[in-house]
Design an enzyme around this catalytic site. Structure first.
Site, PDB file in Angstrom:
ATOM      1  N   ASP A 185       5.969   3.582   1.294  1.00 21.57           N
ATOM      2  CA  ASP A 185       5.204   2.490   1.887  1.00 21.57           C
ATOM      3  C   ASP A 185       4.347   3.070   3.022  1.00 21.57           C
ATOM      4  O   ASP A 185       4.877   3.500   4.053  1.00 21.57           O
ATOM      5  CB  ASP A 185       6.172   1.429   2.436  1.00 21.57           C
ATOM      6  N   HIS A 186       3.019   3.083   2.820  1.00 23.05           N
ATOM      7  CA  HIS A 186       2.138   3.738   3.785  1.00 23.05           C
ATOM      8  C   HIS A 186       1.984   2.951   5.083  1.00 23.05           C
ATOM      9  O   HIS A 186       1.377   3.433   6.038  1.00 23.05           O
ATOM     10  CB  HIS A 186       0.758   3.966   3.166  1.00 23.05           C
ATOM     11  N   ARG A 187       2.525   1.741   5.139  1.00 18.53           N
ATOM     12  CA  ARG A 187       2.449   0.976   6.384  1.00 18.53           C
ATOM     13  C   ARG A 187       3.365   1.554   7.455  1.00 18.53           C
ATOM     14  O   ARG A 187       3.106   1.393   8.656  1.00 18.53           O
ATOM     15  CB  ARG A 187       2.822  -0.489   6.123  1.00 18.53           C
ATOM     16  N   PRO A 240       0.841  -1.208   0.000  1.00 15.62           N
ATOM     17  CA  PRO A 240       0.000   0.000   0.000  1.00 15.62           C
ATOM     18  C   PRO A 240       0.873   1.254   0.000  1.00 15.62           C
ATOM     19  O   PRO A 240       1.421   1.648   1.030  1.00 15.62           O
ATOM     20  CB  PRO A 240      -0.804  -0.125   1.294  1.00 15.62           C
TER      21      PRO A 240
END
Length: 386
Positions: free
Chosen positions: A358-360, A188
């Site tokens: 990386d949106h995590r 994501p």
């Protein structure tokens, strides 16, 4: 009262139960361990990268019957990243080549046999003949199975739009790029763009380019300096459950080569001065063109940079490299009409920078703060030469 005498040690009998009286054996001499030396050793296909599943023999440096010393290169193998010389861990005689030039073998499969002495050459070659190549036979079977597909009956369903097309299989590198891109799409990710004035950077570049420093190096150095203040942008998420904060800042730079793409890594970019960093980059490019990069020179990046500014590209988005937290995409520096805080217009050189993350583990505010720091370094680049 308990006895103070030591207990009797039971005797060991080597007689059957019907013997009248057991005998205590005399102390035996333990024979010295015999060293078993393999007379015929296999040369196996090595794993040259973390994503490599098989390798292709580019060329054999040694021929059958040649003497080989320990640590000497014997074969050149094409991995999914580069062509690399493979050394042998043992000395001896190259008795048999099991995988010929142009053929492939899975990781760990034998590709050649080493004989310890000339006396074992015949035995090694007999062994090679007995165990037919584990690679050649499957290839023949696949070829036979694929042959009907190319036959005229199978070609009939092809529509006119597809006539004249030619199917070309991926090279090892292209297959690796494809695999990594597919894996990256599952992460994501999100993107943040930033417009940066480059007048001061352009002026510095005019000075340092005479010493061999490229714009890419200036950008890599500026990114490394900004990452020092924003370590989360230099982090990664390996398992989907935790942060991996990298202790080193290694900038991987996307480089287009014939038939593929590779990312040589500028290790410890924050600690090297601009000119040493430029020297390291030239060495990496030389190895890249010769396909001689070592695995740690292309798979140890912690932050990626892709610069298409030299092609006149205004802006673009880069796909997040597998295993990294962020990648910066840099467009060309071009004259732009801008307004200051008082409303006065002027023309300044600006470039558009987009970062995919990386949106995590990295959030919008993290990227915004990083880009603000990066912008300040670019607009006041004196610190790049310190």
């Amino acid at each position: 009262m308990a006895s103070l005498l030591p207990p009797k040690i039971p005797s060991i009998s080597f007689f059957s139960s019907s013997a009248a009286a057991p005998l205590v054996p005399k102390p035996r001499r333990i024979p010295r361990r015999q060293l078993v030396r393999a007379k015929i050793r296999e040369i196996s296909m090595p794993a040259l990268s973390s994503t490599m599943t098989e390798g292709k023999i580019v060329s054999w440096i040694k021929s059958e019957g040649d003497h080989v010393s320990k640590g000497e290169s014997v074969v050149v193998v094409e991995s999914d990243k580069a062509d690399m010389d493979v050394e042998t861990f043992h000395g001896g005689i190259l008795a048999a080549i099991l995988v010929s030039e142009g053929e492939t073998a899975p990781i760990g499969a034998p590709i050649g046999l080493l004989a310890e002495t000339e006396d074992e050459i015949a035995e090694a070659r007999a062994k090679a003949a007995a165990q037919s190549s584990p690679i050649a036979e499957p290839e023949k079977v696949v070829a036979n199975l694929a042959a009907p597909t190319a036959s005229p009956p199978k070609a009939k369903p092809i529509t006119p739009a597809n006539q004249g097309s030619n199917i070309v299989p991926f090279t090892k590198m292209q297959a690796a790029v494809s695999k990594n891109m597919v894996e990256s799409i599952t992460v994501p990710s999100f993107r943040v763009g930033y417009s940066i004035s480059t007048d001061a950077l352009d002026a510095l570049y005019e000075k340092v380019k005479l010493k061999g420093v490229t714009m890419t190096i200036l950008l890599a150095k500026a990114a490394a300096m900004a990452l020092v203040q924003h370590p989360v942008v230099n982090a990664a998420c390996k398992d989907g459950k935790s942060f991996v904060y990298n202790t080193r800042i290694n900038i991987s730079v996307a480089v287009a080569i014939e038939g593929g793409l590779i990312t040589p890594v500028l290790q410890d970019a924050d600690k090297l001065d601009l000119y040493l960093l430029s020297k390291k980059w030239k060495e990496l490019l030389k190895k890249t063109r010769a396909k001689q990069l070592q695995p740690h020179e292309y798979n140890s990046g912690t932050f990626a940079l892709s610069n298409l500014g030299m092609f006149g590209v205004d802006t673009f988005d880069a796909i997040l490299p597998h295993g990294q937290g962020a990648i910066m995409a840099v467009g060309a520096s071009k004259p732009t009409v801008v307004a200051d805080k008082d409303g006065f217009f002027s023309v300044k050189n600006t470039m558009l920078v987009n970062v995919t993350a990386d949106h995590r583990i990295i959030y919008g505010a993290d990227l915004a703060a990083f880009l603000q720091t990066f912008s300040k370094i670019i607009e006041n680049p004196e610190s790049l030469t310190m």
